[in-house]
Design a protein around this motif. Sequence first.
Motif, PDB file in Angstrom:
ATOM      1  N   LEU B  79       0.189  37.406  20.793  1.00  0.00           N
ATOM      2  CA  LEU B  79      -0.970  36.569  21.127  1.00  0.00           C
ATOM      3  C   LEU B  79      -1.824  37.258  22.195  1.00  0.00           C
ATOM      4  CD1 LEU B  79       0.513  32.957  21.080  1.00  0.00           C
ATOM      5  CD2 LEU B  79      -1.094  34.014  19.473  1.00  0.00           C
ATOM      6  N   LEU B 230      -1.327  39.725  14.765  1.00  0.00           N
ATOM      7  CA  LEU B 230      -0.086  38.964  14.771  1.00  0.00           C
ATOM      8  C   LEU B 230       0.998  39.684  13.974  1.00  0.00           C
ATOM      9  CD1 LEU B 230      -1.467  35.352  14.341  1.00  0.00           C
ATOM     10  CD2 LEU B 230      -0.690  36.467  16.411  1.00  0.00           C
ATOM     11  N   LEU B 276       6.015  32.896  12.111  1.00  0.00           N
ATOM     12  CA  LEU B 276       4.876  33.783  12.349  1.00  0.00           C
ATOM     13  C   LEU B 276       3.731  33.440  11.402  1.00  0.00           C
ATOM     14  CD1 LEU B 276       3.621  36.218  13.743  1.00  0.00           C
ATOM     15  CD2 LEU B 276       4.631  37.651  11.975  1.00  0.00           C
ATOM     16  N   ALA B 280      -0.054  32.343  12.376  1.00  0.00           N
ATOM     17  CA  ALA B 280      -1.216  33.084  11.871  1.00  0.00           C
ATOM     18  C   ALA B 280      -2.157  32.153  11.129  1.00  0.00           C
ATOM     19  CB  ALA B 280      -0.756  34.217  10.958  1.00  0.00           C
TER      20      ALA B 280
END
Lengths: 434, 297
Positions: B79, B230, B276, B280
Amino acid sequence: MPSLSRRTALRLAAAALLPTSLAACGGGGSGRRQPGETIELTFWNWVPGVDKAVNLWNKQNPEVQIRLSNIPSGPSGGYAKMFAALKAGDPPDLAQVEYYQIPAFLMEQGLEDLTQHGFADHKDKFVDWQWDQGAFGDGVYAVPQASGPMAMYYRADLLEQWNLEPPATWAEFEETAAKIREHDAYICSFPPNDAAMFTSLCWQAGARWFGTSGGEWTVDMDNEPTRKVAEYWQRLIKKDLVLAQPMMANAWYKAVQDGKEVLWVGPQWGDALIKGNAPKTSGKWKVTGMPQWKEGEFASANWGGSSTALFKGGDFPAEALEFAIWLNTDPTAVDLLIEGGYGWPAAAGVFKGSKLDRDDEFFGGRYNDVFAEADKAVDTKWRWTPITLEINENLNAGFQAAFGSGGSFTDVVATAEKQAIAGMKAKGLPVASP
Amino acid sequence: MSIKNRQARSGWGFLAPFLVLFVAFFILPILYAIYQSLFTVKRTGELGLGGQELSFSWFDNYTTALSDTAFVDSLWTVLIFALIQVPVMVLLALTLALLLESASARGVGFFRTAYFLPHGVPGVIASILWGFLYVPGISPLYNLFESVGLSVDFISPDTILLSIVNIVTWEFAGYNVLVLIAQLKAVNPNLFEAARVDGASPWRIIWHIKLPLARPAIVMATVFTIVGSLQLFAEPLVLRPVAASITYTYTPNLAAYNEAFFENNYQLAAAQAVVLAAVAMVLSFGFLRIFGRGDKQ
């Protein structure tokens, strides 16, 4: 019972998605070669020189051909490839597996029990403790190949020029390190991202991190010898007596080439690394035993060590085993592996008369006698766990954080022990409480 | 009616090759990862080496992943990475694109190619190349900096993230420049002409005409950069052997990769990957909701 039917449905869905891998898990590989039939076995490996030995075998055994695939070394991706192949149900017949990684493959039910194919009769061909590295319960799961007994490589020319003796104890090592700094050089490196070296240094100090007892794993990393080693290296780093940088990487090779780093407490297979990466330093090196914690003792340790393992599910385990035994015991094959720098032979009694048993100008004459002695001085009770890579990575992360924040190395070890126990429990492995 | 049917059928026919591959290599793996993330392994036998079976465990793996400080830290790392990478990338690409598209630009063909060339270098190779430039003792950059009295360390824990930002910018800025140029080229040149006749300065033209009209491309470049940030993986993986400050859980993808292929916990790795993906999705759709609204003008 809605949850039960859901679970059943999910299982069925899984079975539909993965038919081949589930089918392959059951098979034990019981194929038998017909007389006169030609077969081909796949062999995944990264050891330099093994190709020459395989070529020799292929010439001598036209009916059992070995197809060698060069893969990245285990920790840099080779094991990932093997685990993926196991998961997909299509592993090679044979592969290079380091000792510390054998339990991890056992945990995944990946290795063939070689005693089913008469391997127990070959026990006397191998050094006992290396045999034990592949022995779990009643089974033996790997053909021992090589180990890495440790000693000390040093730049004899520079030490002599600076009027210094190679240190015989770790106390002298620290004093020598300080004197070497006066010449704008370092005694050696301590890598913050390679726990293998730290592990071996603790091994030498008398630590026994892992074991098995009564069907459970035991973990004891936070012990007196380990704390001693941790404090020692932290002090050397703090006093800027050693370089904190990754080893066996470009910057380290450069320092070794330039004589900015004059010594390495390293494994026998490190000779090929020094020779290959700093060819211009030929004749300037000598080798002597590891520095000792107690004066007059001669304790060594092991760094690395490899086997040839058979994966479960191969069609011709008997032939694969025959090849693996030949590769690691036949004097000609062993000499070819020695030339590639594979390490110290696991085959019993092959040192005398082998290519290790001779002069080498690079290291100022006969130097492998030192390793022959070191090999006998290794604590042979050291064991590995199924999660060695995870434990190494936790140690690395701990050291890396300590380097950044100035945290204590002994805390790193204490944390690593807790993480190791938690990690094994998370894998569903039984662990004895410390 | 029959013509409409036939049109529909040929439409689906043209779509089919795409759909088959899309389902086989995109939708199914995602569904399988989600499915896999709901199981944990149970081991049996002496030393746990007797065998294993999968048992359904609802969201246990998600709890494990989110209570693992190393994994949560890795999310923060990407991030922060995105927070630096996105403005650097978008502003640089925009500046270069506007320069190349300005009326007085010279050697446009050459510069466009030069900016784009690094994109032809795979990320792994780029990281190896930059790795040589980052490592003290080998890199000529250190001598260069020292000769002007600057002491730097590209691979220290404090600087490694910026060093990776540099690699990623080098790799992708040229690509985004091309996307932005394509959009700017689509603008009717009469608009600029008219603005100039009305006495608008070049800055005014940029601010009031070029930027608003290039907005869709800017939004797209930003979303791509967010998602790419990311998913950071190859660069830290390749730099890891030389940069001791990169741990095996440095980024979420690296953590999942290690969980799957070194620790053999495919189920936990799947859960980490799903987490994840969710982050995203929230960030990229969130960005689109806030900034993408003007698209349909």
